[in-house]
Write an enzyme that holds these catalytic residues in place. Structure first.
Site, PDB file in Angstrom:
ATOM      1  N   ASN A  13      -8.258  12.637 -11.812  1.00 22.34           N
ATOM      2  CA  ASN A  13      -7.968  11.226 -11.541  1.00 22.34           C
ATOM      3  C   ASN A  13      -9.321  10.522 -11.512  1.00 22.34           C
ATOM      4  O   ASN A  13     -10.063  10.623 -10.544  1.00 22.34           O
ATOM      5  CB  ASN A  13      -7.252  11.096 -10.190  1.00 22.34           C
ATOM      6  CG  ASN A  13      -7.061   9.632  -9.783  1.00 22.34           C
ATOM      7  OD1 ASN A  13      -7.325   8.725 -10.577  1.00 22.34           O
ATOM      8  ND2 ASN A  13      -6.617   9.414  -8.567  1.00 22.34           N
ATOM      9  N   LYS A  15      -9.957   7.477 -11.334  1.00 20.92           N
ATOM     10  CA  LYS A  15      -9.959   6.258 -10.509  1.00 20.92           C
ATOM     11  C   LYS A  15     -10.656   5.119 -11.274  1.00 20.92           C
ATOM     12  O   LYS A  15     -10.525   5.046 -12.487  1.00 20.92           O
ATOM     13  CB  LYS A  15     -10.595   6.551  -9.149  1.00 20.92           C
ATOM     14  CG  LYS A  15      -9.925   7.760  -8.472  1.00 20.92           C
ATOM     15  CD  LYS A  15     -10.281   7.949  -7.034  1.00 20.92           C
ATOM     16  CE  LYS A  15      -9.532   9.164  -6.480  1.00 20.92           C
ATOM     17  NZ  LYS A  15      -9.773   9.400  -5.074  1.00 20.92           N
ATOM     18  N   HIS A  98      -0.389   6.872  -5.537  1.00 22.64           N
ATOM     19  CA  HIS A  98      -1.624   7.398  -4.947  1.00 22.64           C
ATOM     20  C   HIS A  98      -1.883   6.685  -3.618  1.00 22.64           C
ATOM     21  O   HIS A  98      -1.588   5.489  -3.490  1.00 22.64           O
ATOM     22  CB  HIS A  98      -2.794   7.190  -5.908  1.00 22.64           C
ATOM     23  CG  HIS A  98      -4.009   7.939  -5.489  1.00 22.64           C
ATOM     24  ND1 HIS A  98      -4.872   7.454  -4.541  1.00 22.64           N
ATOM     25  CD2 HIS A  98      -4.468   9.162  -5.845  1.00 22.64           C
ATOM     26  CE1 HIS A  98      -5.836   8.354  -4.336  1.00 22.64           C
ATOM     27  NE2 HIS A  98      -5.614   9.393  -5.115  1.00 22.64           N
ATOM     28  N   GLU A 100      -4.448   5.471  -2.437  1.00 17.04           N
ATOM     29  CA  GLU A 100      -5.270   4.256  -2.564  1.00 17.04           C
ATOM     30  C   GLU A 100      -4.402   3.064  -2.971  1.00 17.04           C
ATOM     31  O   GLU A 100      -4.667   1.931  -2.571  1.00 17.04           O
ATOM     32  CB  GLU A 100      -6.407   4.508  -3.569  1.00 17.04           C
ATOM     33  CG  GLU A 100      -7.489   5.399  -2.950  1.00 17.04           C
ATOM     34  CD  GLU A 100      -8.207   6.302  -3.925  1.00 17.04           C
ATOM     35  OE1 GLU A 100      -8.170   6.044  -5.139  1.00 17.04           O
ATOM     36  OE2 GLU A 100      -8.824   7.282  -3.457  1.00 17.04           O
ATOM     37  N   GLU A 170      -1.574  15.113  -1.227  1.00 13.89           N
ATOM     38  CA  GLU A 170      -2.935  14.644  -0.966  1.00 13.89           C
ATOM     39  C   GLU A 170      -3.026  14.102   0.460  1.00 13.89           C
ATOM     40  O   GLU A 170      -2.669  12.940   0.711  1.00 13.89           O
ATOM     41  CB  GLU A 170      -3.306  13.527  -1.946  1.00 13.89           C
ATOM     42  CG  GLU A 170      -3.313  13.963  -3.395  1.00 13.89           C
ATOM     43  CD  GLU A 170      -4.304  13.175  -4.239  1.00 13.89           C
ATOM     44  OE1 GLU A 170      -5.053  13.795  -4.986  1.00 13.89           O
ATOM     45  OE2 GLU A 170      -4.353  11.934  -4.124  1.00 13.89           O
ATOM     46  N   GLY A 176     -11.813  11.978  -0.934  1.00 16.40           N
ATOM     47  CA  GLY A 176     -13.139  11.383  -1.075  1.00 16.40           C
ATOM     48  C   GLY A 176     -13.997  11.503   0.174  1.00 16.40           C
ATOM     49  O   GLY A 176     -15.041  10.868   0.284  1.00 16.40           O
ATOM     50  N   SER A 216     -10.729  16.292  -2.136  1.00 21.65           N
ATOM     51  CA  SER A 216     -12.019  16.990  -2.077  1.00 21.65           C
ATOM     52  C   SER A 216     -11.961  18.418  -2.611  1.00 21.65           C
ATOM     53  O   SER A 216     -12.674  19.289  -2.124  1.00 21.65           O
ATOM     54  CB  SER A 216     -12.580  16.980  -0.651  1.00 21.65           C
ATOM     55  OG  SER A 216     -12.756  15.645  -0.200  1.00 21.65           O
TER      56      SER A 216
HETATM   57  P1  13P Z   1     -11.370  13.496  -4.351  1.00 20.46           P
HETATM   58  O1  13P Z   1     -11.203  14.789  -5.123  1.00 20.46           O
HETATM   59  O2  13P Z   1     -12.521  12.687  -4.799  1.00 20.46           O
HETATM   60  O3  13P Z   1     -11.315  13.738  -2.874  1.00 20.46           O
HETATM   61  O4  13P Z   1     -10.078  12.616  -4.699  1.00 20.46           O
HETATM   62  C1  13P Z   1      -8.833  13.187  -4.617  1.00 20.46           C
HETATM   63  C2  13P Z   1      -7.857  12.250  -5.184  1.00 20.46           C
HETATM   64  O5  13P Z   1      -7.590  11.202  -4.621  1.00 20.46           O
HETATM   65  C3  13P Z   1      -7.226  12.599  -6.459  1.00 20.46           C
HETATM   66  O6  13P Z   1      -6.176  11.751  -6.736  1.00 20.46           O
END
Ligand code: 13P
Length: 255
Positions: A13, A15, A98, A100, A170, A176, A216
């Site tokens: 992803n 982002k 997601h 976010e 997740e 993150g 992560s």
């Molecule tokens: P990270 O691997 O950067 O923690 O992000 C995970 C994520 O949100 C994947 O969709």
């Protein structure tokens, strides 16, 4: 158990990262790295990179996904992209719900459900994200939260369609932050998700659904996470932006 009944999928992803020249460079680096993978390989990229990604990955084992999709077919929805617009340019996957998007863009279980159905109707494979907040874990209501998300996000989704869907667990506190769920925590919730699916669709269907862990995941912790019996791959943020790191995750998921 029954891991052989489903495909492990590592999905990046990206982002809101990578301009077109940067995307081209990363995809060229990823191609030889992904070639040997025995697992599914997906890169979910910003809308502006979708056509480039589809073009550059033709004839390879890398599949392309979007990071969101609207639920209406067309119309006055400024700034949105429909499922047909994605399939028409060769996109095969789409991330939906997601954290976010839930946190910053008002995404709810209701809109996740609508997007999931629209994606499936158009022939896209949704990667639907669920996960608890830190305060919810600390309050001991993780299973309640996940169970509610699964029931609402997939309300009215048929057994045939759930088999085409990937679920990404997740935990929001692990995204993150560098704070990964332990392998036991990831397994516990992924197994709980499979149990919930089993109640809704029956065990035979639940056994075929790919359930990823995300948050992560990196070259150091991937082996342990991916070895868990109900963890079928990962949804990868930061580590998907470096070909070498992504390659290690593909290797681990291919074992
Ligand atoms: P990270 O691997 O950067 O923690 O992000 C995970 C994520 O949100 C994947 O969709």
């Amino acid at each position: 158990m029954n891991k052989e009944l489903r495909q492990a999928v590592i999905a990046g992803n990206w982002k809101m990262n990578k301009t077109r020249p940067e995307a081209k460079a990363l995809i060229e680096e990823l191609k030889p790295v992904a070639e040997k993978a025995a697992c599914g390989v997906v890169i979910c990229v910003p809308f502006t990179n979708l056509e480039t990604a589809v073009e550059l990955t033709k004839g390879t084992n890398i599949k392309v996904g979007a990071e969101n999709v609207h639920f209406e077919k067309s119309g006055a929805f400024t700034g949105e992209i429909s499922a047909d617009m994605l399939t028409e340019i060769g996109v095969e996957y789409v991330i939906i719900g997601h954290s976010e998007r839930r946190q910053y863009f008002g995404e709810t279980d209701e809109t996740v459900n609508k997007r999931t159905k629209a994606a499936l109707a158009a022939g896209l494979k949704p990667i639907v994200c669920v996960g608890e907040l830190l305060c919810e874990r600390e309050a001991g209501i993780t299973e309640e939260v996940i169970s509610r998300q699964i029931k609402l996000d997939f309300a009215g989704v048929s057994a045939e369609d759930i088999k085409k869907t990937i679920i990404a667990y997740e935990p929001v506190w692990a995204i993150g932050t560098g704070k990964t769920a332990t392998a036991e925590q990831a397994e516990e919730v992924c197994a709980f998700i499979r149990g919930t699916l089993s109640k809704l669709y029956g065990q035979a269907v639940a056994d075929t659904v790919t359930i990823q862990y995300g948050g992560s995941m990196n070259p150091k912790n991937a082996a342990e996470l991916l070895a868990q019996s109900d963890v079928d791959g990962g949804l990868i943020g930061g580590a998907s932006l470096k070909a070498a790191d992504f390659g290690v995750l593909l290797e681990e998921a291919s074992k």
